[in-house]
Design a protein around this motif. Structure first.
Motif, PDB file in Angstrom:
ATOM      1  N   PHE A  44      44.203  13.815  40.393  1.00 14.94           N
ATOM      2  CA  PHE A  44      45.198  14.895  41.017  1.00 14.94           C
ATOM      3  C   PHE A  44      45.772  14.372  42.089  1.00 14.94           C
ATOM      4  O   PHE A  44      45.387  13.837  42.968  1.00 14.94           O
ATOM      5  CB  PHE A  44      44.487  16.153  41.294  1.00 14.94           C
ATOM      6  CG  PHE A  44      43.810  16.841  40.196  1.00 14.94           C
ATOM      7  CD1 PHE A  44      44.502  17.496  39.160  1.00 14.94           C
ATOM      8  CD2 PHE A  44      42.516  16.779  40.306  1.00 14.94           C
ATOM      9  CE1 PHE A  44      44.008  18.306  38.206  1.00 14.94           C
ATOM     10  CE2 PHE A  44      41.844  17.496  38.932  1.00 14.94           C
ATOM     11  CZ  PHE A  44      42.161  18.173  38.044  1.00 14.94           C
ATOM     12  N   SER A  45      47.264  14.603  41.950  1.00 14.45           N
ATOM     13  CA  SER A  45      48.130  14.633  43.166  1.00 14.45           C
ATOM     14  C   SER A  45      48.794  15.916  43.288  1.00 14.45           C
ATOM     15  O   SER A  45      48.973  16.660  42.441  1.00 14.45           O
ATOM     16  CB  SER A  45      49.207  13.362  43.178  1.00 14.45           C
ATOM     17  OG  SER A  45      50.140  13.509  42.017  1.00 14.45           O
ATOM     18  N   LEU A  46      48.862  16.174  44.673  1.00 10.35           N
ATOM     19  CA  LEU A  46      49.552  17.488  44.782  1.00 10.35           C
ATOM     20  C   LEU A  46      50.943  17.310  45.560  1.00 10.35           C
ATOM     21  O   LEU A  46      50.962  16.640  46.547  1.00 10.35           O
ATOM     22  CB  LEU A  46      48.678  18.281  45.921  1.00 10.35           C
ATOM     23  CG  LEU A  46      48.973  19.763  46.276  1.00 10.35           C
ATOM     24  CD1 LEU A  46      49.051  20.728  45.125  1.00 10.35           C
ATOM     25  CD2 LEU A  46      47.833  20.056  47.397  1.00 10.35           C
ATOM     26  N   GLU A  47      51.992  18.194  45.234  1.00 11.98           N
ATOM     27  CA  GLU A  47      53.111  18.218  45.844  1.00 11.98           C
ATOM     28  C   GLU A  47      53.780  19.726  45.857  1.00 11.98           C
ATOM     29  O   GLU A  47      53.334  20.492  44.908  1.00 11.98           O
ATOM     30  CB  GLU A  47      54.226  17.267  45.514  1.00 11.98           C
ATOM     31  CG  GLU A  47      54.246  17.623  43.811  1.00 11.98           C
ATOM     32  CD  GLU A  47      55.184  16.419  43.166  1.00 11.98           C
ATOM     33  OE1 GLU A  47      56.050  16.574  42.327  1.00 11.98           O
ATOM     34  OE2 GLU A  47      55.259  15.165  43.604  1.00 11.98           O
ATOM     35  N   ALA A  48      54.656  20.009  47.122  1.00 11.53           N
ATOM     36  CA  ALA A  48      55.224  21.094  47.164  1.00 11.53           C
ATOM     37  C   ALA A  48      56.605  20.732  46.753  1.00 11.53           C
ATOM     38  O   ALA A  48      57.212  19.739  46.712  1.00 11.53           O
ATOM     39  CB  ALA A  48      55.343  21.643  48.499  1.00 11.53           C
ATOM     40  N   CYS A  49      57.143  21.715  45.942  1.00  8.44           N
ATOM     41  CA  CYS A  49      58.475  21.473  45.437  1.00  8.44           C
ATOM     42  C   CYS A  49      59.236  22.849  45.813  1.00  8.44           C
ATOM     43  O   CYS A  49      58.939  23.909  46.183  1.00  8.44           O
ATOM     44  CB  CYS A  49      58.837  21.025  43.967  1.00  8.44           C
ATOM     45  SG  CYS A  49      58.169  22.463  43.066  1.00  8.44           S
ATOM     46  N   ARG A  50      60.749  22.701  45.802  1.00  4.56           N
ATOM     47  CA  ARG A  50      61.585  23.744  45.710  1.00  4.56           C
ATOM     48  C   ARG A  50      62.047  24.540  44.517  1.00  4.56           C
ATOM     49  O   ARG A  50      61.285  23.931  43.493  1.00  4.56           O
ATOM     50  CB  ARG A  50      62.895  23.495  46.636  1.00  4.56           C
ATOM     51  CG  ARG A  50      62.700  23.090  47.851  1.00  4.56           C
ATOM     52  CD  ARG A  50      62.060  24.242  48.837  1.00  4.56           C
ATOM     53  NE  ARG A  50      61.445  23.686  50.200  1.00  4.56           N
ATOM     54  CZ  ARG A  50      60.445  23.805  50.558  1.00  4.56           C
ATOM     55  NH1 ARG A  50      59.228  24.208  49.758  1.00  4.56           N
ATOM     56  NH2 ARG A  50      59.914  23.469  51.779  1.00  4.56           N
ATOM     57  N   CYS A  51      62.599  25.375  44.358  1.00  3.79           N
ATOM     58  CA  CYS A  51      63.063  26.132  43.124  1.00  3.79           C
ATOM     59  C   CYS A  51      63.108  25.229  41.875  1.00  3.79           C
ATOM     60  O   CYS A  51      63.660  24.103  41.610  1.00  3.79           O
ATOM     61  CB  CYS A  51      64.356  26.713  43.074  1.00  3.79           C
ATOM     62  SG  CYS A  51      64.415  27.872  41.871  1.00  3.79           S
ATOM     63  N   ILE A  52      62.302  25.328  40.899  1.00  4.36           N
ATOM     64  CA  ILE A  52      62.266  24.847  39.622  1.00  4.36           C
ATOM     65  C   ILE A  52      62.958  25.694  38.430  1.00  4.36           C
ATOM     66  O   ILE A  52      62.916  25.202  37.206  1.00  4.36           O
ATOM     67  CB  ILE A  52      60.832  24.471  39.142  1.00  4.36           C
ATOM     68  CG1 ILE A  52      59.834  25.785  38.749  1.00  4.36           C
ATOM     69  CG2 ILE A  52      60.004  23.725  39.963  1.00  4.36           C
ATOM     70  CD1 ILE A  52      58.598  25.475  38.164  1.00  4.36           C
ATOM     71  N   GLY A  53      63.431  26.671  38.801  1.00  4.91           N
ATOM     72  CA  GLY A  53      64.155  27.462  37.831  1.00  4.91           C
ATOM     73  C   GLY A  53      63.400  28.530  37.165  1.00  4.91           C
ATOM     74  O   GLY A  53      63.934  28.733  35.904  1.00  4.91           O
ATOM     75  N   ALA A  54      62.462  28.865  37.458  1.00  5.09           N
ATOM     76  CA  ALA A  54      61.724  29.751  36.956  1.00  5.09           C
ATOM     77  C   ALA A  54      61.120  30.948  37.619  1.00  5.09           C
ATOM     78  O   ALA A  54      60.107  31.483  37.583  1.00  5.09           O
ATOM     79  CB  ALA A  54      60.256  29.164  35.974  1.00  5.09           C
ATOM     80  N   CYS A  55      62.178  31.524  38.290  1.00  2.00           N
ATOM     81  CA  CYS A  55      61.930  32.572  39.408  1.00  2.00           C
ATOM     82  C   CYS A  55      61.373  33.883  38.793  1.00  2.00           C
ATOM     83  O   CYS A  55      60.827  34.434  39.430  1.00  2.00           O
ATOM     84  CB  CYS A  55      63.368  32.947  39.981  1.00  2.00           C
ATOM     85  SG  CYS A  55      64.088  31.457  40.874  1.00  2.00           S
TER      86      CYS A  55
END
Length: 164
Positions: A124-135
């Motif tokens: 596994f790798s883990l990352e934070a992201c900003r809006c993916i468009g599934a609000c």
């Protein structure tokens, strides 16, 4: 280099290096060759560790400092290996307000890694992201192409178990 994030040792093969060197040979005299070379290197290795950046520097004459600056400036490049399953947690406003911060913390604790890191087993790798468009599904995370929405911290164990 931050070895804490690079929990999987670099293991490039002679075939990968030969492929990269062939591409560098074709492109190195082109104006603006660094970006395509970096993109190709990342496609070959999956990420751009210092060992790969050094190969590029040694074979293009571009300083290692300049290469590192470009790699760290553009989000498309990664200095660290990616796991077999990349978990991305949306920390955009809608998701965060509905608890994605706690979900991200639970994943860090559970996997023993932080943002941008890979588990020692390479799973596994883990990352934070900003809006993916599934609000409308907030809070949301993805595992590869799989999207999980309307999550609670209690859902995380079950989701990870599917990929373990």
């Amino acid at each position: 280099m931050d070895t804490a994030k690079n929990s999987v040792a670099f293991s490039g093969t002679p075939e990968q290096e030969a492929q990269l060197l062939e591409f560098i040979k074709e492109k190195k005299d082109d104006k603006g060759a660094l970006m395509p070379i970096l993109q190709k290197a990342q496609a070959i290795y999956g990420y751009l560790p210092i060992e790969v950046q050094k190969i590029i520097s040694d074979n293009t004459g571009i300083s290692l400092e300049k290469i590192y600056g470009v790699v760290t400036f553009y989000a498309q490049f990664s200095l660290y290996p990616k796991g077999e399953h990349t978990i991305s947690v949306c920390l955009g406003t809608a998701c965060y307000v509905k608890g994605s911060g706690e979900i991200f913390e639970k994943l860090q604790e559970m996997l023993g890694i932080s943002d941008g890191e890979c588990t020692e087993d390479g799973k596994f790798s883990l990352e934070a992201c900003r809006c993916i468009g599934a609000c409308g599904l907030a809070p949301v995370l993805t595992v590869g192409e799989d999207v999980y929405g309307r999550l609670t911290v209690e859902d995380i164990d079950h989701i990870i178990a599917k990929y373990a």
